[in-house]
Every structure is written in C-alpha cells, then in structure tokens.
Design a protein around this motif. Sequence first.
Motif, PDB file in Angstrom:
ATOM      1  N   THR A 179       0.804  -1.216   0.062  1.00 28.27           N
ATOM      2  CA  THR A 179       0.220  -0.125  -0.099  1.00 28.27           C
ATOM      3  C   THR A 179       0.905   1.421  -0.055  1.00 28.27           C
ATOM      4  O   THR A 179       2.106   0.855   0.062  1.00 28.27           O
ATOM      5  CB  THR A 179      -1.338   0.080   1.878  1.00 28.27           C
ATOM      6  OG1 THR A 179      -0.331  -0.145   2.582  1.00 28.27           O
ATOM      7  CG2 THR A 179      -1.878  -1.223   1.293  1.00 28.27           C
ATOM      8  N   TYR A 226      -5.973  -4.688   1.229  1.00 31.24           N
ATOM      9  CA  TYR A 226      -7.179  -3.735   0.489  1.00 31.24           C
ATOM     10  C   TYR A 226      -6.213  -2.388   0.770  1.00 31.24           C
ATOM     11  O   TYR A 226      -6.480  -1.389   0.242  1.00 31.24           O
ATOM     12  CB  TYR A 226      -8.338  -3.151   0.964  1.00 31.24           C
ATOM     13  CG  TYR A 226      -8.775  -2.928   0.825  1.00 31.24           C
ATOM     14  CD1 TYR A 226      -9.871  -1.771  -0.137  1.00 31.24           C
ATOM     15  CD2 TYR A 226      -9.555  -1.643   2.137  1.00 31.24           C
ATOM     16  CE1 TYR A 226     -10.137  -0.887  -0.562  1.00 31.24           C
ATOM     17  CE2 TYR A 226     -10.521  -1.299   2.225  1.00 31.24           C
ATOM     18  CZ  TYR A 226     -10.824  -0.474   1.023  1.00 31.24           C
ATOM     19  OH  TYR A 226     -11.088   0.763   0.742  1.00 31.24           O
ATOM     20  N   ASN A 227      -5.869  -1.978   2.254  1.00 24.98           N
ATOM     21  CA  ASN A 227      -5.220  -0.344   3.015  1.00 24.98           C
ATOM     22  C   ASN A 227      -4.458  -1.280   3.621  1.00 24.98           C
ATOM     23  O   ASN A 227      -3.963  -2.203   3.795  1.00 24.98           O
ATOM     24  CB  ASN A 227      -6.347  -0.142   3.204  1.00 24.98           C
ATOM     25  CG  ASN A 227      -7.075  -0.720   4.258  1.00 24.98           C
ATOM     26  OD1 ASN A 227      -6.457  -2.292   4.643  1.00 24.98           O
ATOM     27  ND2 ASN A 227      -8.461   0.133   4.494  1.00 24.98           N
ATOM     28  N   HIS A 252      -6.495  -6.919  10.561  1.00 22.55           N
ATOM     29  CA  HIS A 252      -7.040  -6.320  10.188  1.00 22.55           C
ATOM     30  C   HIS A 252      -6.199  -5.054  11.097  1.00 22.55           C
ATOM     31  O   HIS A 252      -6.441  -3.894  11.718  1.00 22.55           O
ATOM     32  CB  HIS A 252      -8.389  -5.994  11.452  1.00 22.55           C
ATOM     33  CG  HIS A 252      -9.347  -6.806  10.099  1.00 22.55           C
ATOM     34  ND1 HIS A 252     -10.519  -6.386   9.524  1.00 22.55           N
ATOM     35  CD2 HIS A 252     -10.183  -8.031  10.519  1.00 22.55           C
ATOM     36  CE1 HIS A 252     -11.187  -7.863   9.110  1.00 22.55           C
ATOM     37  NE2 HIS A 252     -10.482  -7.882   9.612  1.00 22.55           N
ATOM     38  N   GLY A 278     -12.761  -1.836  -6.382  1.00 25.19           N
ATOM     39  CA  GLY A 278     -14.071  -1.338  -5.378  1.00 25.19           C
ATOM     40  C   GLY A 278     -15.003  -2.007  -4.483  1.00 25.19           C
ATOM     41  O   GLY A 278     -15.795  -1.861  -3.962  1.00 25.19           O
ATOM     42  N   SER A 279     -14.324  -3.405  -4.165  1.00 27.83           N
ATOM     43  CA  SER A 279     -15.159  -3.815  -2.540  1.00 27.83           C
ATOM     44  C   SER A 279     -14.545  -3.450  -1.615  1.00 27.83           C
ATOM     45  O   SER A 279     -15.397  -3.933  -0.930  1.00 27.83           O
ATOM     46  CB  SER A 279     -15.303  -5.032  -2.912  1.00 27.83           C
ATOM     47  OG  SER A 279     -13.736  -5.953  -2.689  1.00 27.83           O
ATOM     48  N   LYS A 280     -13.999  -2.786  -1.026  1.00 26.47           N
ATOM     49  CA  LYS A 280     -12.932  -1.973  -0.288  1.00 26.47           C
ATOM     50  C   LYS A 280     -12.690  -3.618   0.277  1.00 26.47           C
ATOM     51  O   LYS A 280     -12.969  -2.855   2.217  1.00 26.47           O
ATOM     52  CB  LYS A 280     -14.124  -1.367   0.883  1.00 26.47           C
ATOM     53  CG  LYS A 280     -14.334  -0.367  -0.271  1.00 26.47           C
ATOM     54  CD  LYS A 280     -15.370   0.374   0.498  1.00 26.47           C
ATOM     55  CE  LYS A 280     -15.973   1.942   0.102  1.00 26.47           C
ATOM     56  NZ  LYS A 280     -16.887   2.093   0.815  1.00 26.47           N
ATOM     57  N   GLY A 281     -12.056  -4.414   0.134  1.00 28.13           N
ATOM     58  CA  GLY A 281     -12.071  -5.596   1.121  1.00 28.13           C
ATOM     59  C   GLY A 281     -12.913  -7.035   0.992  1.00 28.13           C
ATOM     60  O   GLY A 281     -12.452  -8.037   1.492  1.00 28.13           O
ATOM     61  N   LYS A 282     -14.319  -6.352   0.396  1.00 31.64           N
ATOM     62  CA  LYS A 282     -15.445  -7.474   1.639  1.00 31.64           C
ATOM     63  C   LYS A 282     -14.979  -8.642   0.281  1.00 31.64           C
ATOM     64  O   LYS A 282     -15.214  -9.790   0.392  1.00 31.64           O
ATOM     65  CB  LYS A 282     -16.343  -6.153   1.380  1.00 31.64           C
ATOM     66  CG  LYS A 282     -17.366  -7.498   1.869  1.00 31.64           C
ATOM     67  CD  LYS A 282     -18.894  -6.913   1.601  1.00 31.64           C
ATOM     68  CE  LYS A 282     -20.065  -7.834   1.375  1.00 31.64           C
ATOM     69  NZ  LYS A 282     -21.304  -6.575   1.975  1.00 31.64           N
TER      70      LYS A 282
END
Length: 337
Positions: A179, A226-227, A252, A278-282
């Motif tokens: 990231t 994701y981040n 997390h 675009g799913s924010k990691g979901k």
Amino acid sequence: MKKIFSIVFLAAGIYAFSQQIESVETILSDKISIRALELYDHKVWYSGTDSKFGFIDLKDSKDQKQIKLSEEKLQFRTLGQDKTSFYAINIESPARFFKIDKKDLKSEIVFTDTAKTAFYDALHFVNGQLAYTFSDADKDNILKLATYKCGKWEMFKNNITLNPGEAAFAASNTNISSTKNYMWIATGGKASRILRLNFKNNEFEVFTTPFVQGESSQGMYSIDFYNDQFGVAVGGDYTKQDANINNIATTHDGGKTWQIQASGQNAGYSTCVKIKPGSKGKEMIAVGDRHISYSSDFGKTWKKISDEKGLFVAQWVNENSIVAAGNNRVVVLKLKF
C-alpha cells in the motif's frame, strides 16, 4: 423480531452464495506454464516457461503476440511493469532481470544475480519508480531482496534472518503486496511468517502467523492487501491439495496478527488471491490447481464457484470478470452475481 432477523440473515446468506461462473473463454492455448500476469493497454501480458512472453488483447483475442526472451529454455514466474517497460526474472541461476520495452517489445538484460541459490519468487512494483523482488536466501539465511529505484536495480541490505527451511513459493507472483505506507512479504515452508517493510523508515518488522506450516510444501502462497490494515492470505500444502485446515487467514492490523478463516470449510490449496477492486476488501477470489473460490464477507466464508483445473494466477479485469492462467492456457471468466 427473531423472525425478521432470520429472514434478513437468510437473504444475506443467499446473496453471499449466489455468485457463479457465467462463462469461460479460452483466449490462449499453448504449451506453456504461466504463473505471472499483468494488465496493460486493454491486454493481458504473461511470462512463462520456454522463455515465452506475450500478450492477448482482451477486446479481440485474435490480436496476440508471443516472443522468446532468450534462446535458452528459461522459466519465468515473475512479471512487473513501470510506465515504459515490463520486467521479468527467470527462476534458475544465473537469474537475469529482463527489461522489455512496451512499444517495440525489444528486451535487454539489465541486472544479473549469479549466486547458485538465486531463485526469484516474486516481483512487485509499488509504483512506477519503486519495485522489489526477493529470492531464496543464500547460505547465511539473510532475506535476499533486490530493489528497483528510478530505473536501477540493486540489492537491498537488511538484517532479517529467515528460519532454517523458511522460503517462499513462486506460485503466482503474488506473495508480495503493498500500500502507500507498507510492503508485505509472505514466507512459507518450515515457517510461514509476514515480513513488513515500513516505507517511512525502510525497516522491516517480522510477524508470526497461525497458518499451516512446518513442511517444505506448506504455508502462505499468496497475499493481497486492501489498505494499511486489512489483508488476506491463502495457501496450504501443494502435496495435499484437498487439505483445508489453517490455509486461509485475514488481518485487520496490518499483518501483526492473523485470524484463521474457513478452516475445514474451503476448497483447499490455493495459489493466488485477489481482492475485487471497488469492494473495499469485502469481495475476493482465489484460484488453485483444482478450483476457483469466492468470498463476499472479507474472507470469512468461501464458496467454490468452479472446478476449473490447472489455473495458478488471476487478475480482476473489471468487477464482473477475471483473467486467469496456468497450464497451457489463459482464460477469461465472467462472473454472474
């Protein structure tokens, strides 16, 4: 209220497991094993066995080209890119770092590692100016890392000592992720750990994981973040591909601690995991030698959505399709939601 909640959760469960493969289109058939993919200019680019490198246009699969980077039969399991070039490193010694011009596909060797132990497992570009690649360690067991900065390759000095039998898997070029602030490297074998590089001070931290480990064939094979905080890891044991205990985990807190997910309730060994853009990691997809699986709840539960075999690496093309490659083919899979 209980009845209402039951209906809500039932509906959510139906949605979570409604994904399926709508179509599978083979866009390349060839005698090749592919473990590294890149997307650029509406094309999928690949490197593989027999020194093969090439592209297939995702809009018109008839528009494709393949070249050989060397007259020798080299095996490539890495691929990365900056604004003007692709880079690929063969796995055997001597390890040659090839630079391929995006315009004319002319290649040159820009760096060479002559160590007998050289075996580069992954190549990852953080941005157009910065990249990292790591190899099996030399006899001193120090983490062996090369870095690309502003057009030049050099070895990255560090004091991280790997455990005896700890290495990595050149399974899909995806055991490095980054990231803006961090880069993570996943190891496997006798120990399966996370090595996190902080870009602010250029120092590593090392974190243990509860992932399956202890044998040379076990551990994390692929990670994606994701981040700075949320990431996922998949893997297992390539000698026991149906084994599905402690082979998926999420974090997390930036890789400091990992929580095992879906242990005993997944399709088994996986070589590549990719979070859906675009799913924010979901949402995420994982491929293995014997399956394609999907999660829509941050990696907590997984559903096998295909029995496609012989695929090792995948990339999201858009929110409804992925491109995947492996033994003798490249395919585009459209997902139905």
